[in-house]
Structures are given as C-alpha cells and as structure tokens.
Design a protein around this motif. Structure first.
Motif, PDB file in Angstrom:
ATOM      1  N   PHE A  99       0.833  -1.215  -0.078  1.00 27.99           N
ATOM      2  CA  PHE A  99      -0.073  -0.018   0.096  1.00 27.99           C
ATOM      3  C   PHE A  99       0.736   1.395   0.149  1.00 27.99           C
ATOM      4  O   PHE A  99       0.479   2.209  -0.896  1.00 27.99           O
ATOM      5  CB  PHE A  99      -0.729   0.054   1.274  1.00 27.99           C
ATOM      6  N   GLU A 100       1.828   1.350   0.970  1.00 27.91           N
ATOM      7  CA  GLU A 100       2.683   2.520   0.737  1.00 27.91           C
ATOM      8  C   GLU A 100       3.297   2.671  -0.532  1.00 27.91           C
ATOM      9  O   GLU A 100       3.435   3.707  -0.902  1.00 27.91           O
ATOM     10  CB  GLU A 100       3.707   2.343   2.039  1.00 27.91           C
ATOM     11  N   THR A 101       3.880   1.456  -0.944  1.00 29.05           N
ATOM     12  CA  THR A 101       4.615   1.598  -2.302  1.00 29.05           C
ATOM     13  C   THR A 101       3.735   2.338  -3.170  1.00 29.05           C
ATOM     14  O   THR A 101       4.084   3.172  -4.207  1.00 29.05           O
ATOM     15  CB  THR A 101       4.879   0.277  -2.820  1.00 29.05           C
ATOM     16  N   ALA A 102       2.354   1.902  -3.253  1.00 28.68           N
ATOM     17  CA  ALA A 102       1.244   2.283  -4.257  1.00 28.68           C
ATOM     18  C   ALA A 102       0.995   3.824  -4.204  1.00 28.68           C
ATOM     19  O   ALA A 102       0.927   4.475  -5.005  1.00 28.68           O
ATOM     20  CB  ALA A 102       0.107   1.344  -4.366  1.00 28.68           C
ATOM     21  N   LEU A 103       0.712   4.014  -2.954  1.00 26.74           N
ATOM     22  CA  LEU A 103       0.574   5.527  -2.240  1.00 26.74           C
ATOM     23  C   LEU A 103       1.582   6.322  -2.742  1.00 26.74           C
ATOM     24  O   LEU A 103       1.291   7.524  -3.500  1.00 26.74           O
ATOM     25  CB  LEU A 103       0.269   5.546  -0.837  1.00 26.74           C
ATOM     26  N   GLN A 105       4.115   6.179  -4.914  1.00 28.86           N
ATOM     27  CA  GLN A 105       4.493   6.314  -6.258  1.00 28.86           C
ATOM     28  C   GLN A 105       3.488   7.197  -6.951  1.00 28.86           C
ATOM     29  O   GLN A 105       3.901   7.789  -7.846  1.00 28.86           O
ATOM     30  CB  GLN A 105       4.636   4.728  -6.820  1.00 28.86           C
ATOM     31  N   ALA A 106       2.154   6.847  -6.616  1.00 25.94           N
ATOM     32  CA  ALA A 106       1.261   7.590  -7.315  1.00 25.94           C
ATOM     33  C   ALA A 106       1.313   9.171  -6.929  1.00 25.94           C
ATOM     34  O   ALA A 106       1.294  10.188  -7.699  1.00 25.94           O
ATOM     35  CB  ALA A 106      -0.319   7.197  -6.709  1.00 25.94           C
ATOM     36  N   THR A 182      -3.586   1.973  -9.613  1.00 24.86           N
ATOM     37  CA  THR A 182      -3.206   1.125  -8.587  1.00 24.86           C
ATOM     38  C   THR A 182      -3.247   1.443  -7.306  1.00 24.86           C
ATOM     39  O   THR A 182      -3.828   0.621  -6.494  1.00 24.86           O
ATOM     40  CB  THR A 182      -1.618   0.597  -8.748  1.00 24.86           C
ATOM     41  N   TYR A 183      -3.064   2.713  -7.128  1.00 20.32           N
ATOM     42  CA  TYR A 183      -3.327   3.361  -5.538  1.00 20.32           C
ATOM     43  C   TYR A 183      -4.894   3.281  -5.491  1.00 20.32           C
ATOM     44  O   TYR A 183      -5.396   2.962  -4.387  1.00 20.32           O
ATOM     45  CB  TYR A 183      -2.631   4.700  -5.597  1.00 20.32           C
ATOM     46  N   TYR A 186      -6.561   0.569  -3.491  1.00 15.34           N
ATOM     47  CA  TYR A 186      -6.572   0.425  -2.035  1.00 15.34           C
ATOM     48  C   TYR A 186      -7.698   1.655  -1.494  1.00 15.34           C
ATOM     49  O   TYR A 186      -8.486   1.364  -0.831  1.00 15.34           O
ATOM     50  CB  TYR A 186      -5.405   0.782  -1.814  1.00 15.34           C
ATOM     51  N   ARG A 187      -7.711   2.850  -1.998  1.00 10.65           N
ATOM     52  CA  ARG A 187      -8.513   3.632  -1.480  1.00 10.65           C
ATOM     53  C   ARG A 187      -9.934   3.651  -1.876  1.00 10.65           C
ATOM     54  O   ARG A 187     -10.535   4.191  -1.156  1.00 10.65           O
ATOM     55  CB  ARG A 187      -7.974   5.313  -2.284  1.00 10.65           C
ATOM     56  N   PHE A 195      -5.410  11.563  -1.779  1.00 12.06           N
ATOM     57  CA  PHE A 195      -4.374  10.727  -1.397  1.00 12.06           C
ATOM     58  C   PHE A 195      -4.621  10.520   0.227  1.00 12.06           C
ATOM     59  O   PHE A 195      -4.490  11.505   0.964  1.00 12.06           O
ATOM     60  CB  PHE A 195      -3.174  11.272  -1.621  1.00 12.06           C
TER      61      PHE A 195
END
Length: 266
Positions: A99-103, A105-106, A182-183, A186-187, A195
């Motif tokens: 999740f942190e990676t996707a967040l 990165q976005a 991708t993010y 999750y959201r 964000f």
C-alpha cells in the motif's frame, strides 16, 4: 509639517522609506524581511487612502539594488526525470508494504505530472487546498490513457476558478496513470481528498517529507537540496527545456507571475 509624518495622516515620505530600507540592508536583514516591512507600511497607507510611498520610483530602485547586491539563492534542486526514476525504484525498498509503495508512487508521479504544490496533495494545518477525487476524470479508452484534474483551491485563486490539467504516462519509466489506478484499488473511489492513508485520513505533509527523504537517502542523494517543492521545480524545468512557452508554463503551474523562471531556465 515635516517631510516624514503628516499631522493626522500617518503618511510617510518616500525619502524616509528609502532611508529605512537602507538601514535594514545595512543591518543585513534578509530580502524577505525588507519586503515584509514594506508590505506592512503599504497596507497602512492604502487602508487610510493615502499615497503608497513604497511604490515610488526612489524606493523601488533602492529595493532593486538590494536584490542585486544580495541575490536570493534557492538551494532546492529540481527533481529531474532521472532523479524521479531513481526515487521511485528506491521506494520499493523503503516502503513498509504494498500500500505504501502504491500510495507514494502515485503521489510522486502526480506531483511531477501536475506541477503540484505539496499542500495540494499532503495535509498541513489545513486540508482546504487538497485536490479532491470528485474533480478527476479518467479517459481509459484513449491511447495512451489520460487523467483530467480540475484544481480549484490553490494560491492566488481567490475566486476559486477551475483550472484543468491533463496528464498521461509521462516521461518517467513508471506510468503516472497506472500508478494512480493502482493506488485507487486501495483507496476506493469515494469523494474527498485523493491521497489518503488506510485510516481514510489525508496523508500528512510530515509523512510525505519523511518518505521522500528516506527514498533519497536509499539512493544516495542529498535530501537537503531535494524537497517536496522539487517536483514542481523539476516539472517546470523539464517542460521549459522542451520549448514550452512561459505563458504555458505559468498556466500549468498555476503561477500568477514569471517567478518560476528562476528555477526553470532552459
């Protein structure tokens, strides 16, 4: 009646203002401090419907001289496409989970793609300037897929006029559109700030800064010269070097002046 204060008017002559500027410069006050004092003086005079002495030719030339003698230097470096790719790769090693990676990165790619101010994507004392999900439009049928964003709350936009930005893959190795999609898995797609953390609260500015610093450290880059604003500087520099006009850059970055030229010189 003196040349300085006029009885009952609180009006100060340009000569006295000029002497005050010279005094501040002699004391090695910063240009920002001098500007703050002058703004305060101008406000009082305008409030009383008096002539603004800070607008006089003498004062303006003296202030310009101060700038030439003590030019301000912005130590922040632009996040170039090369640096952007580097910190995006580092993010996969620094982030604690998928999740942190996707967040982040976005967030990193969005900041570069839209010339975003950090206060538009991460929360400080107020969340009023955060870009909202309901102001996004996705065009997945286009080739390449694009994202359209409407900005309403940003610096100098007192009338809250809509300002549109459209972006696609972008110049980085990673696609800005793919990263955002991708993010969003999750959201979710509910209204509110784009964000969010897993607790559905906006990403704090301190959290954004900490992740950027960690990525820079992992990549062996100096975090003292790369800050959140470096994405915005980097975007302006990238498009300036590709022949984008000043008026187009000013529009994309939602600037009210040509101040961006200091950091976006070709």
């Amino acid at each position: 009646m003196t040349q300085g204060f006029s009885s009952g008017s609180a009006c100060i002559s340009p000569c006295h203002i000029a002497l005050f500027v010279a005094h501040l410069h002699h004391k090695q006050c910063s240009l920002k401090t001098i500007s703050t004092y002058l703004s305060a003086g101008a406000y009082v005079h305008k409030l009383l419907h008096n002539f603004d002495p800070t607008e006089s030719f003498l004062v303006k030339k003296l202030v310009a001289g101060c700038y030439r003698l003590s030019p301000s230097v912005d130590m922040r470096l632009p996040i170039t496409v090369e640096v952007l790719n580097t910190i995006l790769k580092a993010l996969q090693h620094v982030a604690q989970n998928a999740f942190e990676t996707a967040l982040f990165q976005a967030m990193f790619l969005f900041a570069f793609s839209t010339f975003a101010r950090v206060g538009e994507i991460a929360a400080t004392e107020s969340t009023v300037n955060l870009v909202q999900f309901q102001h996004f439009t996705f065009s997945r049928l286009q080739t390449p897929p694009t994202v359209h964003v409407d900005f309403y709350n940003f610096k100098h936009n007192l009338q809250k006029k809509r300002h549109a930005i459209t972006f696609s893959h972008g110049p980085a190795v990673f696609s800005a559109v793919t990263a955002l999609n991708t993010y969003l898995t999750y959201r979710g797609k509910g209204e509110g700030p784009v964000f969010l953390l897993l607790n559905q609260k906006p990403v704090p500015r301190a959290c954004f800064d900490r992740m950027l610093k960690s990525c820079l450290a992992f990549a062996g880059l100096d975090s003292s010269v790369y800050k959140g604003h470096s994405f915005r500087i980097g975007a302006a520099s990238y498009w300036s070097q590709r022949g984008t006009s000043d008026s187009q850059l000013r529009s994309c970055g939602r600037w009210s002046s040509n101040a961006f030229r200091k950091s976006a010189a070709p």
